[in-house]
Scaffold this motif. Structure first.
Motif, PDB file in Angstrom:
ATOM      1  N   CYS A 507      51.752  38.706  35.282  1.00 39.01           N
ATOM      2  CA  CYS A 507      50.626  38.557  36.354  1.00 39.01           C
ATOM      3  C   CYS A 507      49.313  37.721  35.666  1.00 39.01           C
ATOM      4  CB  CYS A 507      50.166  39.768  37.066  1.00 39.01           C
ATOM      5  SG  CYS A 507      48.702  39.394  38.022  1.00 39.01           S
ATOM      6  N   CYS A 510      46.055  40.425  36.341  1.00 39.74           N
ATOM      7  CA  CYS A 510      46.075  41.929  35.903  1.00 39.74           C
ATOM      8  C   CYS A 510      46.880  41.876  34.545  1.00 39.74           C
ATOM      9  CB  CYS A 510      46.414  42.976  36.715  1.00 39.74           C
ATOM     10  SG  CYS A 510      48.230  43.154  37.089  1.00 39.74           S
ATOM     11  N   CYS A 529      51.939  40.156  42.536  1.00 42.21           N
ATOM     12  CA  CYS A 529      51.950  41.177  41.800  1.00 42.21           C
ATOM     13  C   CYS A 529      51.789  42.540  42.304  1.00 42.21           C
ATOM     14  CB  CYS A 529      50.709  41.053  40.920  1.00 42.21           C
ATOM     15  SG  CYS A 529      50.565  42.438  39.768  1.00 42.21           S
ATOM     16  N   CYS A 532      48.411  44.185  41.434  1.00 41.36           N
ATOM     17  CA  CYS A 532      47.004  43.736  41.748  1.00 41.36           C
ATOM     18  C   CYS A 532      47.100  42.665  43.054  1.00 41.36           C
ATOM     19  CB  CYS A 532      46.233  43.004  40.608  1.00 41.36           C
ATOM     20  SG  CYS A 532      46.922  41.589  40.229  1.00 41.36           S
TER      21      CYS A 532
END
Ligand SMILES: [Zn+2]
Length: 1176
Positions: A507, A510, A529, A532
């Protein structure tokens, strides 16, 4: 399979996960010891391994709703099936939504899917952007072992020695055991504790040594071992059974992975200037040619220092007045309505004293020739455990047991029930929030999207949606993670995925790694993701079309899309200094002071190393280990050895200036075993002779670690130091220690200092070691106090292991030590490791327990992490969770393999979230809860008085149970104690923790033992803490000699023992064989080879090998248990009514302990009282 994808529909673009950039976390690095610098660990110059995406964020589109596939609110696997008895009475709101198990789409045949040939039409979509197909990640990547066919990878499991017997994990335990204490007037037992108390010389050598270890996956902990091991004996522990543990990956598969040539050699050129130009040794010992080596360097003037000061240990500590709970004084209880008196036998039946055997201490029911009345089959409904009506009993003289022990929750019954209910079917991980079988159950795991419970276990698999709920329940939310756990042969090792130079897909925001919960959108061009909610572009080479359900068509071909656990090959961006690592090195550092030589230890170690070096860990198909080795001996000075293959004889170089340690030789110190075989053998032959006449009694310690560290720095590699040490380092040198033991501090506010290091010197040294990837394993052979709390600091913070053999005697202790050493050298270990746990929005990891170092609040750093070590992680809410989304954990471990390959091991786990407390209580796992609570308490003693820690534990558990009673249980009389089905063992297990030597030491438990156990428990997995706190007790005379199974375990109480039987008790550190006074002569003859009870020697450290079925059966059981543990257990023979029996009784944890610990029944009454107070 839809399971994985549905879950994440969560708030599409929820808040950015707060934790990534380091939320504040109370400073504590694994070990809140004073002086631990929290500064940033600066070794990783390069991109923070694994946690920094080298690729600039791209394509992050703030969201707009990509259709989050409306995931049906799943009905979830109602885990209620786990709690048959109890759940009925609960309001049982449907558990929050875990999607139903995958249906047809699931991977029926396990991981067959990963075969290179993929699944039929899976191939259909070639990425439009067609990343060059040249390195089809799907096919080559996972070579989990060498076998391309995933499912049947049994052969890849290689464990030194017998494979773990069962499903459970190997656990690393250490030796030691605790002893109960005796009453103040009782004479100190001969050697209790983890060995004989250091203050008391071994009485008979019988169990003078301390800890025991064993090794084995705890699995079989109680039941018949899995068939694979059941045949037990043969597998038992051949010293070097086969190959070393290895993960078996083919290094060759890694394109581009090749350690820089320069780094592999030890040539001088490879030494970094950091180590300083090699200074000439202060005493360049003359080349050792043959016997010239003899004799320690003259610089070492056989200085006969005065013997180490006598231990200041004060005598036996008087039975410590116990805080909190003496046997909870039942007499104070108010009359309890719901309590049915003894008369009906249902509860609280008072047992009459048994005729023949006088209880050892008042209050304990005697045991007679009968194992106590056979427990009536009636099993108490946990909903209605009555409280005793204590007021009817005269306070003091009453028999202790007012409640029928058979009427309170039995650990044995719970274990047996789980085994019979869940042991037959594989545990398939495709369903979110599924509670796994207990650690004591043998079961197989099929990874279908969540990490196996062998890798991660949680205190609850259903998390409260809000922090308020969590606080209300007081149930800690924690995961016990064992990233490199050993798997049984029937299970598949994590596949190794190679994405080539671009590295793992992550991602953008994050940095979470690609996993089954990521949701692909826009036809597969981007993914959202699951942690997050950020949207990231799919790299061209990774593109794949989606099927009509939104799932990538290569779903089953990619471990990272369909499995809970897998590995990625790391790119150079994940390496220190942007350079691929060199293979690690092992350095053996042997104390050659007087005691070590005289006891025969030095000779033993040297002899063992000659053969052991052929079993260093190696990877997969490698013919030989890539690990290089080096040798150092020391007392007040250090001796380095040049064992370069071109030498005819090893050369010794002495460094007597220990104040500023350096390594006197570069070339020839770390060598390949095969190349230098002859020279090494010569050295190992000569060392015992060279120091045979030494009079040196003093040792240094910190300089030894510094020397190993400098050597690794010079060689630019990570590695492990194996230090064999015998005494308190009082010689003048950095890290010099003084004897500061003082048992008078027990139960005072200063007691905590006994657990703290006496100088911060070792904390700083540990930090340097972690930066270099220098892991320290410590083998201690003390004859008196040597300050484990201080000597163990570096080991603890580098992820190493400590072994302790007090009063080491060759005859009785060498098997144990050698088995421990063999396993320790051979086991799978990762170096230079960094672990981070990411979570989905709403919760975050806030606290960590284990053997490691932390320089910031999120990264757990370990110079070495082996297959037995666990890290316990606690989570806290930072936002509201949703039942639909659930909660996700991703544990990423970046490490260097034994061949020098840099890898990332990823474990993912999805949990349910609930808005009803009942769901929380229905999905808890008490064994894991106890693991967490014990570690929490054991850390607490570093900063708080022990009593405070104990009271806090009791209070928290009372709150947990009171909250349940108040919010989940059906209305009932206030006099009833009501326990949640999943937590009905919480009181008994908690009591075991409270009575443990760290929290309530008996007089014979030494300060070193306590520090040692404290450190051991901190790294234990759930199976290990389970048997450590509630030992397994087996009636050997009930064993079926014609079967491979173990006899059914019985509860840990003296009442359960019959004087006509023989029992075995094990706790992961020790094995006791208890012989009743009335055992038939024939049995005694068959087992011990002597004709009568009185002739049995309790000095035996092994059972005699006799050719009869009973002897064979018992020895096979012992061997089987040894194999299951991570350390070799010390065998102790205990004769009934013998002085050693007091030691044994310490482990009968349901009874009142001699150190003041409450009996199970009394403690249950106490908890009931606490709960009632909270509710009123
Ligand atoms: Zn993310």
């Amino acid at each position: 399979m839809s399971v994985n994808q549905q879950a994440h529909t969560g708030p599409p673009y929820g808040q950015p996960q707060p934790g990534y950039q380091g939320y504040q976390q109370p400073a504590y690095g694994g070990q809140p010891l004073p002086g631990v610098p929290q500064s940033q660990y600066g070794a990783y110059n390069g991109p923070m391994p694994g946690y920094q995406q080298p690729v600039p964020p791209q394509g992050y589109f703030p969201s707009l709703g990509f259709p989050s596939k409306g995931s049906p609110v799943s009905l979830n696997s109602d885990t209620s099936s786990l709690a048959p008895n109890f759940i009925g009475s609960l309001r049982a709101p449907p558990t929050s939504g875990a999607p139903p198990p995958a249906t047809g789409a699931s991977l029926p045949s396990g991981h067959l899917a990963y075969s290179q040939f993929g699944h039929g039409d899976v191939q259909n979509g070639i990425p439009a952007s067609a990343a060059p197909m040249q390195r089809p990640p799907a096919s080559q990547p996972f070579l989990p072992g060498s076998a391309p066919t995933p499912v049947s990878q049994t052969s890849t499991f290689q464990q030194y020695g017998p494979p773990p017997a069962s499903v459970q994990q190997l656990s690393n335990h250490m030796a030691g055991m605790t002893i109960g204490s005796t009453t103040a007037s009782a004479p100190p037992p001969a050697g209790l504790g983890y060995g004989p108390p250091t203050s008391v010389p071994p009485v008979s050598g019988s169990f003078s040594a301390t800890g025991s270890g064993l090794y084995t996956p705890y699995t079989a902990s109680q039941g018949p071992p899995p068939t694979s091991v059941s045949q037990g004996l043969p597998l038992a522990q051949p010293p070097f059974l086969g190959q070393p543990i290895s993960t078996q990956r083919l290094p060759t598969q890694v394109p581009g992975f090749a350690p820089p040539p320069s780094s592999t050699g030890i040539g001088p050129s490879s030494y970094s200037p950091a180590t300083g130009a090699p200074r000439p040794p202060t005493m360049p010992g003359p080349p050792l040619s043959g016997q010239t080596v003899a004799g320690p360097p003259t610089s070492q003037p056989n200085h006969i220092s005065s013997p180490p000061p006598p231990s200041t240990m004060s005598g036996p500590h008087p039975g410590p007045p116990m805080s909190g709970l003496h046997g909870p004084p039942p007499p104070t209880h108010p009359p309890q309505p719901g309590y049915q008196m003894q008369q009906n036998g249902s509860f609280g039946q008072v047992r009459g004293p048994q005729p023949n055997y006088g209880g050892a201490y008042p209050g304990t029911p005697n045991y007679g020739s009968q194992p106590g009345p056979p427990p009536p089959p009636k099993r108490l409904d946990p909903d209605s455990i009555p409280s005793p009506q204590l007021n009817e009993l005269p306070p003091q003289q009453k028999p202790r047991h007012r409640i029928d022990p058979d009427a309170i929750p039995s650990p044995i019954q719970v274990i047996e029930d789980d085994r019979s209910n869940r042991g037959s079917e594989p545990f398939v991980t495709g369903v979110r929030g599924q509670v796994p079988p207990l650690v004591t159950t043998n079961f197989l795991v099929k990874d279908q999207g969540n990490a196996s419970p062998r890798y991660i276990r949680c205190t609850s698999y259903n998390i409260p949606c809000t922090s308020d709920m969590a606080k209300q329940s007081q149930v800690p939310l924690a995961a016990v993670i064992k990233p490199l756990a050993t798997l049984p042969p029937e299970e598949t090792l994590p596949y190794l995925v190679d994405h080539g130079e671009s590295g793992p897909v992550r991602c953008n925001r994050c940095k979470a790694y690609m996993c089954p919960f990521m949701q692909f959108i826009e036809g597969g061009r981007r993914f959202q993701c699951c942690f997050c909610s950020c949207v990231t572009e799919v790299p061209p080479h990774y593109f794949q079309h989606l099927d009509h359900t939104g799932k990538r068509v290569d779903f089953y071909d990619r471990p990272e899309l369909s499995l809970g656990s897998y590995e990625f090959l790391a790119t150079v961006d994940y390496c220190k200094n942007n350079k691929f690592p060199s293979p690690p090195a092992f350095i053996f550092m042997i104390d050659v002071s007087y005691n070590a030589v005289k006891s025969g230890l030095v000779r033993l170690i040297c002899e063992e190393l000659k053969s052991l070096l052929d079993y260093l860990p190696r990877e997969g198909n490698m013919e030989e280990s890539a690990i290089r080795v080096g040798f150092v001996t020391y007392n007040k000075v250090l001796h380095f050895y040049n064992v370069k293959s071109s030498l005819a004889q090893p050369q010794m170089m002495v460094v007597s200036d220990v104040a500023d340690m350096f390594v006197p030789l570069l070339d020839g110190f770390l060598v390949n075993v095969n190349e230098s075989r002859t020279v090494i053998a010569s050295l190992l032959d000569q060392i015992p002779e060279m120091f045979a006449d030494t009079r040196e009694t003093e040792t240094v310690f910190a300089p030894v670690i510094q020397a190993g560290l400098e050597a690794l720095k010079a060689a630019e590699c990570a590695g492990k130091l194996f230090i064999f040490h015998t005494s308190l380092p009082i010689a003048e040198a950095p890290g010099k220690l003084k004897n500061r033991d003082d048992k008078k501090l027990i139960n005072t506010d200063k007691e905590k200092t006994l657990f703290q290091p006496q100088t911060s010197f070792y904390n700083n040294l540990a930090k340097d070691c972690v930066a270099q990837g220098c892991c320290v394993d410590l083998f201690l052979f003390p004859n008196q106090y040597l300050d484990v709390a201080t000597l163990g600091v570096v080991t603890y913070q580098t992820g190493g292991s400590i072994y302790k053999y007090a009063y080491f005697q060759l005859e009785t202790d060498q098997d144990r030590f050698l088995n421990d050493l063999r396993r320790d050298v051979q086991k799978e270990v990762g170096f230079d490791a960094v672990m981070r746990v990411r979570t989905s929005t709403g919760i975050r990891a806030t606290d960590f327990f284990g053997a490691f170092y932390m320089s910031n609040t999120t990264d757990v750093e370990m110079a070495g992490l082996d297959c037995d070590k666990t890290i316990t992680v606690e989570f806290k809410h930072d936002d509201k969770l949703s039942e639909d989304s659930g909660a996700l954990l991703q544990c990423a471990l970046l490490y260097t393999s034994c061949a020098g390959q840099r890898r990332l091991r990823i474990h993912n786990l999805s949990l349910n979230c609930c808005t009803q407390l009942a769901d929380l209580y229905r999905n808890c796992e008490t064994d894991t809860l106890i693991n967490y609570l014990a570690k929490y308490a054991y850390r607490g003693v570093l900063g708080s008085p022990v009593k405070t820690v104990r009271d806090a534990l009791i209070n928290q558990c009372a709150q947990i149970l009171a909250c349940y009673r108040k919010n989940c249980a059906s209305p009932s009389s206030a006099g009833q104690l009501i326990l949640p089905e999943c937590m009905k063992l919480l009181p008994v297990y908690l009591n075991c923790v409270l009575k443990s030597d760290v929290l309530q030491p008996g007089p014979e438990v030494t300060t070193d033992d306590r520090a040692y156990i404290r450190q051991l428990v901190t790294s234990m997995d759930v199976a290990e803490t389970n048997v450590f706190f509630y030992p397994r007790l087996l009636p050997l005379t009930k064993a079926d000699v014609d079967s491979d199974s173990l006899p059914a375990a019985i509860r840990n109480s003296e009442e359960r023992l019959s004087k006509g039987d023989i029992y075995l008790l094990e706790n992961g550190l020790n094995i006791f064989v208890w012989v009743g006074v009335n055992v038939q002569q024939g049995l005694i003859q068959n087992l011990f080879g002597v004709s009568s009870f009185s002739q049995i020697s309790n000095a035996l450290s092994t059972l005699p090998v006799l050719e009869n079925p009973f002897s064979k059966k018992v020895r096979s059981i012992v061997d089987m248990l040894q194999v299951q543990r991570s350390r070799y257990m010390k065998l102790i023979i205990v004769k009934q009514e013998d002085k050693l029996e007091m030691l044994f009784k310490h482990f009968l944890v349901e009874d009142k302990s001699l150190s003041g610990g409450a009996s199970y029944v009394d403690f249950l009454c106490h908890m009931h009282k606490e709960i009632r107070q909270l509710l009123s």
